[in-house]
Write a protein that holds these residues in place. Structure first.
Motif, short mmCIF file in Angstrom:
data_model
loop_
_atom_site.label_atom_id
_atom_site.label_comp_id
_atom_site.label_asym_id
_atom_site.label_seq_id
_atom_site.Cartn_x
_atom_site.Cartn_y
_atom_site.Cartn_z
N PHE A 19 0.84 -1.20 0.00
CA PHE A 19 0.00 0.00 0.00
C PHE A 19 0.88 1.26 0.00
CE2 PHE A 19 -3.43 -2.32 2.76
CZ PHE A 19 -3.77 -3.11 1.67
N ALA A 20 1.90 1.24 0.87
CA ALA A 20 2.77 2.42 0.98
C ALA A 20 3.51 2.65 -0.33
CB ALA A 20 3.77 2.22 2.12
N GLY A 21 3.95 1.56 -0.99
CA GLY A 21 4.63 1.70 -2.27
C GLY A 21 3.71 2.28 -3.34
N LEU A 22 2.47 1.80 -3.39
CA LEU A 22 1.52 2.33 -4.37
C LEU A 22 1.27 3.81 -4.15
CD1 LEU A 22 -1.12 -0.56 -4.47
CD2 LEU A 22 0.22 0.27 -6.40
N ALA A 23 1.17 4.22 -2.89
CA ALA A 23 0.95 5.64 -2.60
C ALA A 23 2.13 6.48 -3.05
CB ALA A 23 0.71 5.82 -1.10
N LYS A 24 3.36 5.98 -2.85
CA LYS A 24 4.54 6.71 -3.31
C LYS A 24 4.57 6.77 -4.84
CE LYS A 24 6.32 7.52 0.75
NZ LYS A 24 6.38 8.90 1.29
N LEU A 25 4.17 5.67 -5.47
CA LEU A 25 4.11 5.65 -6.94
C LEU A 25 3.08 6.67 -7.44
CD1 LEU A 25 5.43 4.00 -9.25
CD2 LEU A 25 3.50 2.42 -9.10
N GLN A 26 1.99 6.81 -6.71
CA GLN A 26 0.94 7.74 -7.10
C GLN A 26 1.44 9.19 -7.12
OE1 GLN A 26 -2.44 8.99 -4.34
NE2 GLN A 26 -3.57 7.60 -5.72
N ILE A 27 2.29 9.53 -6.15
CA ILE A 27 2.76 10.92 -6.07
C ILE A 27 4.10 11.12 -6.76
CG2 ILE A 27 1.45 11.32 -3.96
CD1 ILE A 27 4.01 11.00 -2.35
N GLY A 28 4.56 10.11 -7.51
CA GLY A 28 5.79 10.25 -8.30
C GLY A 28 7.07 10.06 -7.52
N ALA A 29 6.99 9.57 -6.28
CA ALA A 29 8.19 9.32 -5.48
C ALA A 29 8.68 7.89 -5.75
CB ALA A 29 7.89 9.52 -4.00
N ASP A 30 9.20 7.67 -6.97
CA ASP A 30 9.49 6.32 -7.43
C ASP A 30 10.60 5.64 -6.63
OD1 ASP A 30 7.55 6.57 -9.42
OD2 ASP A 30 8.97 7.57 -10.76
N ASP A 31 11.63 6.40 -6.22
CA ASP A 31 12.71 5.80 -5.42
C ASP A 31 12.14 5.24 -4.12
OD1 ASP A 31 15.18 6.08 -6.85
OD2 ASP A 31 14.99 8.24 -6.61
N GLU A 32 11.29 6.03 -3.45
CA GLU A 32 10.69 5.58 -2.19
C GLU A 32 9.74 4.42 -2.43
OE1 GLU A 32 9.53 8.73 0.70
OE2 GLU A 32 10.04 10.08 -0.95
N ALA A 33 9.05 4.42 -3.56
CA ALA A 33 8.16 3.31 -3.89
C ALA A 33 8.95 2.01 -4.00
CB ALA A 33 7.42 3.60 -5.19
#
Length: 525
Positions: free
Chosen positions: A428-442
């Protein structure tokens, strides 16, 4: 004879009803009504049956009978609306529908033998999920810390009693063992429990260390051990955190232990089949594990159609089949899950996990706001239900509020850092980071999810999408292959058909994910 159900002990020899260690007052005729219903729980009991048994055939008005039944329900925490334990079947009669364990032989106060007793009771096998939390040892050398150590023991006893189907020895009985050398096998025989939880608390300077271990009382084997070590802050907050972490970890460990026992049964009953299915389902969300788990739950429900635990987890299998894109009939799977959960909640309205799972089904059927409300209801019933926190974070992603997801996931991990579903929360946390463009954190979060459980295909695909956006295409393709090994049927088409909201931010994030999947080489379908 003693009958154990939920947190109650109904002792026909002593004519006594206890909730945990506390005696519940029951009027004589009300006790007789309960006695007759429990002893005849395999069938529907008519009004005439009850009158003949309790009043010896004397004429009794309907209102008098209703009053006694209502008093019986009240004594065991049931109501005429819930009918969780005593069911009224219109024009037929009444039936006790709770799950009951039987203990034979003479009873002793609190189930503990006197130290002068020479004739121990003859008992049946200990009830499933039966456990005593022994008073934790204070290793700090400071008697002033006893209040904190005892608080951990008492709170953990209370929280373990919330595990559905558990039988937890009351704290008053447990504390009779405080300060005594413990022969755990002997304690298991005296209390007729399968498991003992023992531990110690040590305070040194500004740090606190808690060691705890779960022991099988029949074999004496140590099944699980945990250490909790952190800087001291607010002692009461720390006590809550220790207890919630241990309770969540123990839930999974006890299910695994019961499943191992059930494997040895030649003729498993509904609950033994449930434990085996649950242990299998906890391994991962692949077609193999969900199919095997479903088989156990179907067999359990064939034996006991009103087995709430099997109903709830069968619903979870259907939900997982839909959310993991293991089949094309996603809508039908979600509908089946919702139907089963509504039935389960009609039998057990206070079932926290059913409320959480119903919230999850609603989130995956474009009802995220309603789903959050169901999860909040689950938390009102069980403050330690970490899954509900994680699911609220997931719903925020559906609502285009992915920046808020991380906080909910961290709260879930604080409550249950080694939870069997922790891999889902990290996804879930990875998807949320992907949603906001924070790909490294995703990528970091997806990798952590895979590290926790490699048998969850969706995480591999989402990891591939994030890696592709970072230009790490070789790694992305490897992730795709890992995902396809677990779920060969996953395609971009299937994933696109599963949009679960209409918020512009959510839809834009989905488009980024589609593009990443395409770059990584996921089949279009």
């Amino acid at each position: 004879m003693r009958y154990l159900f939920e947190e109650y002990t109904f002792d026909t020899s002593l004519r006594e009803l206890r909730r945990g260690a506390e005696v519940v007052f029951v009027a004589p005729q009300v006790f007789d009504v309960l006695d007759y219903l429990i002893r005849n729980r395999e069938r529907v009991v008519s009004k005439d049956d009850l009158i003949n048994a309790v009043w010896n055939g004397r004429i009794v008005s309907d209102s008098a009978l209703t009053t006694r039944l209502n008093a019986a329900r009240s004594a065991i925490g049931d109501t005429g609306e819930e009918q969780r334990l005593i069911k009224t079947l219109p024009r037929k009669g009444f039936r006790f529908i709770g799950s009951v364990q039987e203990m034979r032989g003479p009873a002793t106060h609190f189930g503990v033998l006197s130290e002068h007793s020479h004739n121990p009771p003859t008992l049946t096998s200990p009830p499933r999920l039966s456990i005593v939390v022994l008073p934790f040892s204070n290793l700090s050398g400071d008697q002033g810390q006893d209040y904190f150590v005892d608080g951990v023991t008492e709170s953990l006893t209370t929280d373990l009693s919330r595990i559905s189907g558990s039988f937890v020895i009351g704290r008053h009985t447990a504390f009779t063992y405080k300060g005594k050398a413990a022969d755990l096998k002997q304690i298991g025989r005296e209390l007729n429990v399968r498991y003992v939880l023992e531990g110690s608390v040590q305070r040194s300077s500004n740090r606190l260390r808690v060691n705890v271990q779960l022991v099988d009382t029949e074999s004496g084997n140590h099944l699980w051990a945990e250490r909790f070590d952190k800087p001291i802050a607010d002692l009461f907050d720390m006590q809550d955190e220790i207890v919630s972490r241990l309770a969540n970890s123990l839930d999974a460990q006890l299910v695994e232990a019961e499943a191992r026992r059930a494997e040895r049964s030649l003729h498993p009953d509904a609950m033994e089949l449930y434990f085996q299915g649950m242990a299998c389902f906890n391994k991962g969300r692949t077609a193999e594990y969900t199919t095997r788990a479903r088989g156990f739950f179907e067999r359990a429900l064939a034996l006991d159609p009103k087995n709430v635990e099997a109903l709830v987890t069968m619903a979870e299998v259907d939900e997982a089949t839909g959310t993991s894109f293991l089949a094309d009939d996603r809508a039908a799977r979600f509908a089946a899950a919702e139907t089963a959960l509504i039935k389960a909640l009609s039998l057990a309205p206070q079932h926290a996990r059913a409320h959480w799972l119903l919230g999850r089904v609603k989130m995956f059927t474009n009802r995220a706001v309603q789903g959050i409300a169901d999860c909040e209801q689950a938390l009102a019933l069980d403050r330690n239900l970490a899954n509900a926190h994680g699911e609220i974070g997931h719903a925020k992603y559906f609502l285009g509020r992915g920046a808020e997801t991380e906080a909910h996931v961290q709260e879930a991990l604080r409550l249950s850092p080694r939870d069997t579903d922790a891999f889902v929360w990290m996804m879930f946390a990875g998807l949320a980071k992907l949603q906001i463009g924070a790909d490294d954190e995703a990528v970091v979060r997806f990798l952590r999810s895979v590290e926790i459980n490699r048998n969850h295909p969706r995480t591999h695909f989402f990891l591939a999408a994030a890696l592709a956006h970072l230009g790490r295409l070789d790694e992305a393709r490897s992730a795709v292959q890992a995902g396809l090994t677990l779920n060969p049927n996953f395609t971009i088409r299937r994933f696109r058909a599963g949009a679960l909201g209409d918020h512009p931010t959510y839809l834009a994030g989905r488009e980024r994910t589609y593009e990443g999947l395409r770059m990584a080489g996921v089949p279009k379908g």
